[in-house]
Design a protein around this motif. Structure first.
Motif, short mmCIF file in Angstrom:
data_model
loop_
_atom_site.label_atom_id
_atom_site.label_comp_id
_atom_site.label_asym_id
_atom_site.label_seq_id
_atom_site.Cartn_x
_atom_site.Cartn_y
_atom_site.Cartn_z
N PRO A 1 -7.52 23.42 -50.02
CA PRO A 1 -7.92 22.11 -50.52
C PRO A 1 -8.19 21.15 -49.37
CG PRO A 1 -5.55 22.42 -50.81
CD PRO A 1 -6.09 23.70 -50.23
N ALA A 2 -9.23 20.34 -49.48
CA ALA A 2 -9.61 19.49 -48.36
C ALA A 2 -10.09 18.13 -48.85
CB ALA A 2 -10.72 20.16 -47.53
N TRP A 3 -9.41 17.10 -48.47
CA TRP A 3 -9.83 15.71 -48.71
C TRP A 3 -9.71 14.96 -47.40
CZ3 TRP A 3 -12.22 12.05 -51.25
CH2 TRP A 3 -11.82 10.71 -51.10
N LYS A 4 -10.86 14.45 -46.92
CA LYS A 4 -10.91 13.74 -45.64
C LYS A 4 -10.39 14.63 -44.51
CE LYS A 4 -12.38 9.86 -47.49
NZ LYS A 4 -13.77 9.38 -47.27
N TYR B 1 -14.64 17.20 -52.22
CA TYR B 1 -14.85 16.22 -53.29
C TYR B 1 -16.24 15.61 -53.20
CZ TYR B 1 -9.90 16.43 -54.45
OH TYR B 1 -8.65 16.87 -54.85
N PRO B 2 -16.82 15.24 -54.35
CA PRO B 2 -18.19 14.68 -54.32
C PRO B 2 -18.29 13.37 -53.57
CG PRO B 2 -17.20 14.48 -56.52
CD PRO B 2 -16.30 15.37 -55.72
N ASN C 1 -18.33 34.27 -45.04
CA ASN C 1 -17.16 34.46 -45.92
C ASN C 1 -16.43 33.14 -46.19
OD1 ASN C 1 -16.12 34.24 -43.29
ND2 ASN C 1 -14.28 35.35 -43.85
N VAL C 2 -17.03 32.02 -45.80
CA VAL C 2 -16.48 30.70 -46.12
C VAL C 2 -17.37 30.05 -47.18
CG1 VAL C 2 -15.87 28.42 -45.23
CG2 VAL C 2 -15.53 30.45 -43.81
N HIS C 3 -16.76 29.52 -48.22
CA HIS C 3 -17.50 28.97 -49.36
C HIS C 3 -17.04 27.55 -49.63
CE1 HIS C 3 -18.42 33.25 -50.21
NE2 HIS C 3 -17.15 33.42 -49.89
N LYS C 4 -18.02 26.67 -49.85
CA LYS C 4 -17.70 25.29 -50.21
C LYS C 4 -17.61 25.16 -51.72
CE LYS C 4 -20.74 21.96 -50.31
NZ LYS C 4 -21.74 20.95 -49.91
N VAL C 5 -16.53 24.53 -52.17
CA VAL C 5 -16.33 24.22 -53.57
C VAL C 5 -16.29 22.71 -53.71
CG1 VAL C 5 -14.83 24.51 -55.57
CG2 VAL C 5 -15.00 26.34 -53.87
N VAL C 6 -17.08 22.17 -54.62
CA VAL C 6 -17.09 20.72 -54.87
C VAL C 6 -16.37 20.47 -56.19
CG1 VAL C 6 -18.48 18.65 -55.14
CG2 VAL C 6 -19.26 20.48 -53.63
N ARG D 1 -14.19 16.10 -60.30
CA ARG D 1 -13.84 14.67 -60.27
C ARG D 1 -13.80 14.15 -58.84
NH1 ARG D 1 -8.54 13.40 -63.42
NH2 ARG D 1 -7.75 15.23 -62.30
N PRO D 2 -14.15 12.87 -58.62
CA PRO D 2 -14.05 12.29 -57.27
C PRO D 2 -12.60 12.30 -56.79
CG PRO D 2 -15.36 10.90 -58.73
CD PRO D 2 -14.70 11.93 -59.60
#
Length: 724
Positions: free
Chosen positions: A77-80, A108-109, A127-132, A135-136
């Motif tokens: 999980p990644a925020w900022k 996050y969007p 093998n690295v995937h971005k998931v958006v 919800r903001p």
């Protein structure tokens, strides 16, 4: 001194005495609680040493290699997390002794900076995937993980695989090289696997970050081991945790498609109990490797235990500022004490309740710890005044002549010395004697942080009225930085070199022909293959060399297995000391290089080669039996004209591999293609047949790509025929 002040001091002394009695009795009981854990740990340790390890040697890493690699998914999980996620993925790819894994990063969007960072990593590592997330942000870690799991299940459907393990990590984690092999070895028999967490220690004056190292060293060195031995229940640390597929499916069923409780601030802690209630097997895995090259690098200092420092673990930086530490710990207290009591309640099993009590007693001990420190300071000040100032008021002892109280305080003193020894011992084993000694004064600072975190958690819960509504207060992260060159797009790089105009770039990008940009520019005659490979090498921070496909040392070809050459589209071109040097037309990931190195049992490096050279080399040295008449004629013509740069350039422009065609045509993504390569064996079947059997592509789409490849080869054949 006035009589009124004397009267006040008398009342204060009486009050202090009652406070001392209450604190002494409570601390004595809590000390016995801790002593019980100590006794169990050391009894178990000595029993295993004399009765088990005298007959059976501890398992080493060779056992981990005896199990075939199963697909594993890493959830981040990644925020900022700008500048953090990229380094974590790069370090993992460069150091993990495993190939069959995918990293899914939840973004996050409303966090475009982190998204751009992850996009750059995805370009470099398929093998690295971005998931958006839907919800903001910031929502909660649990909500982000739920979005990641949805993406993982979608990837499974597209790749026609099933992940055996779902691994939880934070963006700042440094992962042990053999962590995935340990998880792979224990799956699917174990449903929750937790490895130790060891924070990076700061300089000697960094008491805030240092107290994390102290607490985790003792907790993951002793307490969790006893907990697993007595109850079979292991709490997740939120990082370095692997869930089996069976566990994730069970959590999805319970939550009606939602695995993690989005209102929980410590969703990982809750899951440990939920899985135990379902009868699943939880384990705390302390596995020490014998080869220091396969362990995280640690500078040796006096006092360290080799077995402890070479344990498979997670390393990361914890908060260094007081305010960040208080915020993080208040979140833990809210999640474990308040939300845990509401969500989990108590267990019908007494031993589980005992450890629930130990988790929740922090609400009491965090308050008592600072009160004891304050009372100690007051007592010392009173004693110093009495001892150093002859004419000062002589304060009577607040202990009085109470023999029972004095006995309790004596016992508490002995228990305190034991606590200091235990803390110092476990810190010393991993960090060395200097950190072990520093852990003693850091206990006082730890009490201050925990007290403030307790007060903050209490205030939040009281103010909101419902612990489940307390917002996720994310802690900022840092990562051991690695040098990384900024990735400039290929077209922009060529423009900066003066090899291309913006108009030529736009025309190539908008061409109706679906080719990679570099090859399209070659076909249009805007650049040469040498200029292209030079730009690609700069972009990927790699070396490059011109390659004559037909003059490679046959001894190198003999020593390099055919299945590795065809599977990874590489050819051996030389030696650099102990390392084998490989050539590839596209940058090959560190994950693949690591897999090649392990199979060859020697280090390997990779250099880029100009367009078409490796393709010709593979067909010349490894694929003779699969060549049709046209391809064989082109190959013979190229070999005869290998010293003619213009003719070789024209031939190589039309040499394109099937995998590249499938990706550039949008038939299969780079991620799915690389996943399919993991279990591809060129000795048994063709690449196209393998992709069809895996369900990655249909026979019709394969035929479409093969026709494109044949059309390109016919252009080379036509040129060769005319030139001949």
């Amino acid at each position: 001194m006035s009589y009124e002040l004397v009267d006040i001091l008398i009342y204060v002394f009486y009050a202090l005495k009652f406070v001392v009695i209450l604190l002494a009795g409570t601390i004595f009981l809590l000390g016995l609680d801790d002593l019980f854990i100590d006794v169990v740990y050391w009894t178990r340790t000595w029993f295993r040493y004399f009765r088990i390890y005298d007959r059976h040697a501890p398992a080493d890493q060779k056992r981990l290699y005896s199990v075939a690699e199963k697909p594993l998914a890493i959830m981040v999980p990644a925020w900022k997390e700008v500048g953090v996620v990229g380094e974590m993925a790069r370090l993992a790819a460069a150091t993990l002794d495993y190939e069959n894994y995918q990293i899914f990063v939840g973004t996050y969007p409303n966090d475009p900076e982190t998204q751009r960072d992850v996009d750059a990593v995805c370009q470099q590592f398929p093998n690295v995937h971005k998931v958006v997330c839907v919800r903001p942000g910031p929502t909660s870690k649990a909500d982000c993980l739920n979005n990641i799991i949805d993406a993982i299940l979608g990837f499974e459907a597209n790749a026609r695989i099933q992940f055996a393990g779902f691994i939880l990590h934070d963006a700042e984690d440094v992962i042990s090289p053999l962590e995935l092999r340990l998880f792979n070895y224990l799956l699917p028999k174990k449903d929750l696997i937790q490895v130790p967490v060891y924070p990076y220690p700061p300089q000697w004056w960094g008491f805030t970050a240092g107290h994390y190292a102290d607490e985790f060293a003792e907790y993951h060195g002793k307490d969790v081991i006893v907990r697993e031995a007595l109850s079979g229940q292991v709490p997740s640390a939120g990082v370095g945790t692997c869930f089996s597929r069976r566990a994730i499916v069970a959590l999805l069923e319970d939550g009606d498609g939602i695995a993690f409780d989005v209102q929980s601030l410590t969703e990982d802690y809750d899951i440990g109990f939920r899985l135990k209630q379902k009868g699943m097997v939880c384990i705390f895995a302390r596995f020490s490797v014998s080869d220091p090259q396969l362990a995280l690098k640690t500078t040796r200092v006096p006092g360290m235990s080799r077995a402890t420092t070479q344990v498979i673990c997670v390393r990361e930086h914890f908060p260094r500022s007081f305010s960040h530490a208080v915020r993080q710990k208040s979140r833990w207290i809210t999640g474990i004490v308040f939300q845990g009591t509401t969500n989990l309640g108590w267990s019908p099993k007494g031993i589980i309740n005992y450890f629930l009590w130990r988790d929740r007693r922090g609400l009491l001990t965090n308050l008592l710890g600072l009160l004891v420190n304050i009372l100690l300071v007051v007592t010392v000040v009173m004693w110093l005044i009495t001892a150093l100032v002859p004419d000062a008021w002589h304060f009577p002892s607040i202990l009085g002549e109470d023999a029972v109280l004095q006995a309790v305080l004596l016992c508490n003193g002995i228990l305190l010395l034991n606590r200091l020894f235990q803390r110092c011992f476990f810190v010393t084993r991993f960090y060395g004697i200097h950190q072990g000694l520093l852990s003693i004064p850091r206990i006082v600072w730890s009490n201050v942080i925990n007290f403030c975190a307790n007060i903050r958690a209490l205030r939040q819960v009281v103010a909101i009225g419902d612990s489940r509504r307390v917002a996720w207060d994310k802690t900022s992260h840092e990562f051991p930085t690695l040098d990384a060159t900024a990735r400039i797009p290929l077209g922009q790089r060529l423009i900066e070199k003066g090899l291309l105009t913006p108009q030529q770039l736009e025309a190539a990008i908008t061409s109706p022909e679906r080719r990679r940009l570099g090859r399209e520019l070659l076909m249009r005659g805007h650049i040469s293959s040498t200029q292209l490979v030079e730009a690609l090498a700069e972009q990927a921070s790699m070396d490059w060399k011109p390659l004559n496909p037909f003059t490679i040392d046959p001894a190198l070809i003999t020593d390099f297995p055919r299945h590795l050459a065809l599977r990874y589209a590489v050819v051996p071109i030389g030696r650099d000391g102990d390392s084998l040097v490989l050539a590839s037309e596209r940058p090959i990931s560190q994950v693949s290089l690591g897999a090649i190195s392990r199979q060859l049992k020697r280090p390997v490096t990779c250099q880029l080669a100009p367009q078409g050279r490796v393709t010709l080399a593979l067909r010349h040295w490894y694929s003779e039996r699969n060549l049709n008449e046209e391809t064989r004629f082109v190959l013979e013509f190229a070999q005869a004209n290998c010293n003619n740069p213009e003719r070789i350039e024209r031939i190589c422009q039309h040499q394109v591999m099937l995998g590249d065609l499938l990706q550039v045509r949008g038939i299969v993504s780079a991620a799915l293609f690389n996943q399919a390569l993991i279990d591809y064996d060129p000795e048994k079947e063709s690449l196209g047949q393998h992709l069809i059997e895996r369900g990655i592509i249909s026979a019709e789409r394969l035929d479409e790509a093969l026709r494109d490849q044949q059309r390109e080869q016919y252009e080379a054949y036509k040129f060769a025929s005319e030139a001949a």
